[in-house]
Design a protein around this motif. Structure first.
Motif, PDB file in Angstrom:
ATOM      1  N   ALA A 183      11.882  13.368  -2.127  1.00 53.97           N
ATOM      2  CA  ALA A 183      11.154  12.703  -1.040  1.00 53.97           C
ATOM      3  C   ALA A 183      10.474  11.428  -1.542  1.00 53.97           C
ATOM      4  N   VAL A 184       9.914  11.479  -2.737  1.00 50.25           N
ATOM      5  CA  VAL A 184       9.253  10.295  -3.304  1.00 50.25           C
ATOM      6  C   VAL A 184      10.287   9.203  -3.574  1.00 50.25           C
ATOM      7  N   ILE A 186       0.856  -1.201   0.000  1.00 52.73           N
ATOM      8  CA  ILE A 186       0.000   0.000   0.000  1.00 52.73           C
ATOM      9  C   ILE A 186       0.886   1.244   0.000  1.00 52.73           C
ATOM     10  N   GLY A 187       1.951   1.202   0.767  1.00 54.43           N
ATOM     11  CA  GLY A 187       2.900   2.310   0.790  1.00 54.43           C
ATOM     12  C   GLY A 187       3.529   2.542  -0.575  1.00 54.43           C
ATOM     13  N   LEU A 188       3.860   1.455  -1.272  1.00 50.03           N
ATOM     14  CA  LEU A 188       4.400   1.593  -2.625  1.00 50.03           C
ATOM     15  C   LEU A 188       3.380   2.243  -3.554  1.00 50.03           C
ATOM     16  N   GLY A 189       2.123   1.844  -3.416  1.00 48.69           N
ATOM     17  CA  GLY A 189       1.071   2.442  -4.237  1.00 48.69           C
ATOM     18  C   GLY A 189       0.940   3.925  -3.965  1.00 48.69           C
ATOM     19  N   MET A 190       1.049   4.300  -2.707  1.00 40.57           N
ATOM     20  CA  MET A 190       0.968   5.715  -2.351  1.00 40.57           C
ATOM     21  C   MET A 190       2.144   6.485  -2.939  1.00 40.57           C
ATOM     22  N   GLY A 214       2.199   9.631  -5.488  1.00 39.71           N
ATOM     23  CA  GLY A 214       3.031  10.801  -5.201  1.00 39.71           C
ATOM     24  C   GLY A 214       3.921  11.156  -6.375  1.00 39.71           C
ATOM     25  N   ALA A 215       4.463  10.130  -7.031  1.00 40.28           N
ATOM     26  CA  ALA A 215       5.324  10.360  -8.200  1.00 40.28           C
ATOM     27  C   ALA A 215       4.528  10.995  -9.336  1.00 40.28           C
TER      28      ALA A 215
END
Length: 77
Positions: free
Chosen positions: A52-53, A15-19, A23-24
């Motif tokens: 940051a991304v 889920i963090g990767l998807g976020m 963001g990217a």
């Protein structure tokens, strides 16, 4: 400064990767707008956001690799 905790579960990490992907996409739009306006301050903000991304991606990928290494060690025993 408080250290941000990484997601514990593998699903949380994905889920963090998807976020980070969302963001990217946002950063790409921000860069495109800044280029169109020729605004150096907005471009600087976009570049910092991109950093940051990228850092977020790197941290999540590292935690996934560490988890995979731990599983490999357990299976090897």
């Amino acid at each position: 400064m408080a250290k941000k905790k990484a997601p514990k579960s593998k699903a949380g990490k994905f889920i963090g990767l998807g976020m980070q992907v969302f963001g990217a996409i946002g950063v790409m739009k921000q860069i495109k707008e800044a280029k169109g306006k020729h605004d150096k301050l907005e471009m600087t903000d976009a570049i910092i956001s991109a950093a940051a991304v990228i850092t977020g991606f790197a941290l999540l990928i590292r935690s996934l690799r560490e988890e995979q290494d731990e599983l490999t060690e357990i299976e090897g025993l």
